[in-house]
Design a protein around this motif. Sequence first.
Motif, PDB file in Angstrom:
ATOM      1  N   ILE A  59       1.166  -0.371 -12.704  1.00 27.72           N
ATOM      2  CA  ILE A  59       1.510  -1.655 -12.106  1.00 27.72           C
ATOM      3  C   ILE A  59       1.019  -2.791 -13.003  1.00 27.72           C
ATOM      4  O   ILE A  59       0.282  -2.580 -13.963  1.00 27.72           O
ATOM      5  CB  ILE A  59       0.891  -1.811 -10.707  1.00 27.72           C
ATOM      6  N   ALA A 114      -4.325   2.809  -8.028  1.00 26.30           N
ATOM      7  CA  ALA A 114      -3.045   2.568  -8.707  1.00 26.30           C
ATOM      8  C   ALA A 114      -3.290   2.307 -10.189  1.00 26.30           C
ATOM      9  O   ALA A 114      -4.053   1.396 -10.542  1.00 26.30           O
ATOM     10  CB  ALA A 114      -2.332   1.377  -8.072  1.00 26.30           C
ATOM     11  N   HIS A 132      -4.875   1.947  -1.458  1.00 18.45           N
ATOM     12  CA  HIS A 132      -4.368   2.616  -2.657  1.00 18.45           C
ATOM     13  C   HIS A 132      -4.365   1.710  -3.888  1.00 18.45           C
ATOM     14  O   HIS A 132      -4.020   2.159  -4.987  1.00 18.45           O
ATOM     15  CB  HIS A 132      -2.957   3.148  -2.402  1.00 18.45           C
ATOM     16  N   CYS A 147       6.267  -6.136  -4.007  1.00 15.95           N
ATOM     17  CA  CYS A 147       6.608  -4.730  -4.112  1.00 15.95           C
ATOM     18  C   CYS A 147       8.104  -4.639  -3.822  1.00 15.95           C
ATOM     19  O   CYS A 147       8.784  -5.663  -3.733  1.00 15.95           O
ATOM     20  CB  CYS A 147       5.781  -3.877  -3.150  1.00 15.95           C
ATOM     21  N   ASP A 153       0.831  -1.203   0.000  1.00 19.66           N
ATOM     22  CA  ASP A 153       0.000   0.000   0.000  1.00 19.66           C
ATOM     23  C   ASP A 153       0.868   1.257   0.000  1.00 19.66           C
ATOM     24  O   ASP A 153       0.560   2.235  -0.691  1.00 19.66           O
ATOM     25  CB  ASP A 153      -0.930  -0.006   1.219  1.00 19.66           C
ATOM     26  N   LEU A 163       2.127   1.841  -3.441  1.00 19.94           N
ATOM     27  CA  LEU A 163       1.049   2.165  -4.373  1.00 19.94           C
ATOM     28  C   LEU A 163       0.573   3.605  -4.258  1.00 19.94           C
ATOM     29  O   LEU A 163      -0.157   4.090  -5.127  1.00 19.94           O
ATOM     30  CB  LEU A 163      -0.135   1.219  -4.146  1.00 19.94           C
ATOM     31  N   ARG A 164       0.968   4.321  -3.200  1.00 21.77           N
ATOM     32  CA  ARG A 164       0.511   5.703  -3.028  1.00 21.77           C
ATOM     33  C   ARG A 164       0.906   6.577  -4.207  1.00 21.77           C
ATOM     34  O   ARG A 164       0.141   7.437  -4.636  1.00 21.77           O
ATOM     35  CB  ARG A 164       1.117   6.306  -1.746  1.00 21.77           C
ATOM     36  N   THR A 165       2.126   6.362  -4.715  1.00 24.74           N
ATOM     37  CA  THR A 165       2.639   7.230  -5.786  1.00 24.74           C
ATOM     38  C   THR A 165       3.208   6.414  -6.932  1.00 24.74           C
ATOM     39  O   THR A 165       4.166   6.824  -7.580  1.00 24.74           O
ATOM     40  CB  THR A 165       3.735   8.158  -5.229  1.00 24.74           C
ATOM     41  N   THR A 166       2.625   5.274  -7.204  1.00 28.00           N
ATOM     42  CA  THR A 166       3.235   4.365  -8.171  1.00 28.00           C
ATOM     43  C   THR A 166       2.937   4.742  -9.619  1.00 28.00           C
ATOM     44  O   THR A 166       1.848   5.246  -9.928  1.00 28.00           O
ATOM     45  CB  THR A 166       2.740   2.930  -7.918  1.00 28.00           C
ATOM     46  N   GLN A 175       8.182  -2.161 -10.439  1.00 23.06           N
ATOM     47  CA  GLN A 175       6.928  -1.663  -9.900  1.00 23.06           C
ATOM     48  C   GLN A 175       6.127  -2.815  -9.283  1.00 23.06           C
ATOM     49  O   GLN A 175       6.404  -3.982  -9.543  1.00 23.06           O
ATOM     50  CB  GLN A 175       6.130  -0.968 -11.001  1.00 23.06           C
TER      51      GLN A 175
END
Length: 468
Positions: free
Chosen positions: A52, A110, A106, A349, A43, A46-49, A336
């Motif tokens: 994916i 994503a 998140h 991750c 998570d 994934l906030r700023t990914t 990613q």
Amino acid sequence: MHALAAPENRHLLAYVREDPFGAHVFPGNIEGYDPERFLDDLDGQLRTTPPIHLWTYIPTCAYRCRFCQYPVVIVKGSQETVARRAAQWVDWNIQEAKLWLRTVPHLATAPVGEFNVFGGTPSLLPADEIRRLLDFYRENFAFGPDTTVRLEGDPTTFTPQKLELLAKLGCSKVSSGVQSFDDHVLRLSGREHTGAACTEFIRQAKATGFDWISVDLMYGLLDQTLDSVRRDLDTVLEHEPTAVVCTKLHLRDYSDTRTGVSGVQPAAWQVPEYRARLASRGHRWPTLGEQYQMREILTGGLRRVGWSEHPTMYFARPGAGPEKWKSIMNDQDQQQPEVAIGLGGSSSCRRSEAMTNVDSQQYSTAVEAGRIPLGSATAFTEQAQETRAVNMALSTLQPLRKEVHQERFHGASLFSPQRRESFDSLRSRGLLETDERAGTVTLTPVGETLVEAIINTELMADRPRGER
């Protein structure tokens, strides 16, 4: 090929003889990691990914191939029975997906670069169930205009009607585990289709207008010969799918090395008594030397006419590659997140990775009880994260670049003392070239051939004890 035969590289050949799965899965070096912490790690990334890779696994199969180790569920019987059991697995998959969305906030936002429906044989699903599954994911995950959707299946299940349905539902890619175009080899492998059915799949998929049509080929199969593999290559070049995945037969249990996901039942060919019975009837597996010749026939033949390999084993015809979803995971500046929902899924991750339960009964019990059915998790130390990134990038067969590594790891050196020592040893044995002034590390042709063994025997110092 002197380097390939050199005594100092003999351990690499021994590794290949042990039948590892490949170089694309990298377990963490901190065992016994809490799966809940993995979900938190995921998570956080994934906030700023960037985009994916999202998988969904549907484990249903009409039969089990004799080399298959994966956790699959055999679905046979009347049309009504097959439809009912298939619907149950779609129900469980959607239930599990909702648990992921609830637990990993998140994940819903994503951006999805590629969505893969793999198995099993998801193309076995009735049309209504395929529509229900794809509609759910499209409505609940962050699909965008650039998201590609791929579905895998047996060539005989890709009827013209089903291909038309998939195209209408937004699938742009289809993949099929052809394995061989040789009917004798297919029959011994337990495949219930012919080589002609495989070429018909390619023809029909082209006629339907799919952007990407991929087939899997295996070498080292029972009774397979060099001439048979040459015919497979000729067939590929004649019918021109977009991509070919070329893999060696693997009979060592994936769970031994955590380089693949194995089910609760071994493959038929893994059972010594069964193998002995086949040998007594005059059947044989190709020797390691023959397997290398088969590999060269396939990979060398594809390269000579302009096909590109990126990452190792994944070939795309001229102008088509590399595949975006593999770049998301493997390119040196990427790694990613990868989220896999369904029986036997493998998610990761940068800080950790986890595997979903492979026992269908335990899996369904967990989902029905409202738990994400993760079976185990491992984490990566900071050093292991760096090692993993280097090894994943090596598996793309592209040069490693110093400046990319420094940016990815905030000034860390690609040529650290430990890696420089490994690189120097590999260079002295003809397996790679280094240029510290230019800041590059490049595999030689022999190094490309042995890249899986190089990664897993010499560059995986952070792998847990007993998993090397």
